[in-house]
Design an enzyme around this catalytic site. Structure first.
Site, PDB file in Angstrom:
ATOM      1  N   GLU A  44       0.751  -1.066   0.011  1.00  0.00           N
ATOM      2  CA  GLU A  44      -0.084   0.029  -0.109  1.00  0.00           C
ATOM      3  C   GLU A  44       0.911   0.800   0.389  1.00  0.00           C
ATOM      4  OE1 GLU A  44      -2.230   2.219   3.407  1.00  0.00           O
ATOM      5  OE2 GLU A  44      -2.765   0.138   3.333  1.00  0.00           O
ATOM      6  N   LYS A 134     -11.026  -1.039   7.511  1.00  0.00           N
ATOM      7  CA  LYS A 134      -9.767  -1.160   8.364  1.00  0.00           C
ATOM      8  C   LYS A 134      -9.923  -0.457   9.215  1.00  0.00           C
ATOM      9  CE  LYS A 134      -5.733   2.051   7.937  1.00  0.00           C
ATOM     10  NZ  LYS A 134      -5.503   2.657   6.868  1.00  0.00           N
TER      11      LYS A 134
END
Length: 215
Positions: A44, A134
């Site tokens: 990421e 998340k």
């Protein structure tokens, strides 16, 4: 183009996403190389990285074969999400919920992972159409929050970021996470040019996740 469900499956199967706050593209690519060696599924690239769009584009080209899935992090708005997707990002991660970002990701069938910290926020993420929620910042609660959320909302796919270490990753997984996001605890060696340590620590993370799932 990789199917949305295939992207989610690959991330969940491995269970580890490397969260990268690199200083430049060269450093990000070296970190990605180390993550590939470690068997980590996703990397990421956060939008705090200078020239993040160019970094994502470069990585997407280097790893066009799917050795590692390149995603974008710290995505706060639709403009950033669209730029990241056009550059080749395979998934979008945000620190909090922006419904317009989720709508955009669903429009283009790109997995979206907004951040949440409370039960209410988790539910709002699911209602908006998030693929994975998340849990952030993870260090504020530790693995106990996963178990607490999964009680009333067992259908939620949760991925904590922040506070995940080699010592506690098994606890996170056993509490019910589908994957974990790991930043500094994995990539710290990059600051000293020690990319071998990233590969070594990464392998341990992948192994610890695997062990936690079989026990």
């Amino acid at each position: 183009m990789m199917d949305k469900n295939a992207v989610i499956k690959k991330i969940c199967d491995c269970g580890v996403v490397a969260v990268v706050r690199a200083e430049n593209a060269e450093q990000a690519i070296k970190i990605a190389d180390a993550c590939v060696e470690a068997g980590i599924a996703g990397i990421e690239i956060t939008f705090t990285v200078p020239g993040a769009v160019d970094v994502i584009k470069k990585l997407a080209e280097v790893y066009a074969g799917g050795e590692i899935l390149v995603g974008a992090g710290t995505v706060l708005d639709t403009e950033t999400a669209r730029a990241a997707i056009l550059a080749g990002a395979k998934y979008i991660v945000s620190p909090c919920l922006n419904k317009d970002v989720v709508t955009l990701c669903n429009r283009y069938q790109v997995p979206c992972m907004p951040g949440a910290m409370t039960i209410k926020e988790v539910v709002e993420c699911l209602e908006a159409g998030a693929d994975i929620v998340k849990i952030f910042p993870g260090e504020l609660f530790g693995p106990a929050i996963i178990k607490a959320v999964k009680g009333p909302i067992p259908q939620a796919k949760l991925m904590p970021t922040g506070g995940v270490s080699l010592e506690n990753v098994a606890e996170w997984i056993k509490a019910g996470c589908v994957a974990v996001g790991v930043g500094g605890n994995l990539t710290a060696g990059a600051k000293k040019g020690d990319y071998k340590s990233i590969a070594d620590i990464g392998k341990q993370f992948v192994e610890n996740v695997k062990q936690a799932r079989t026990k």
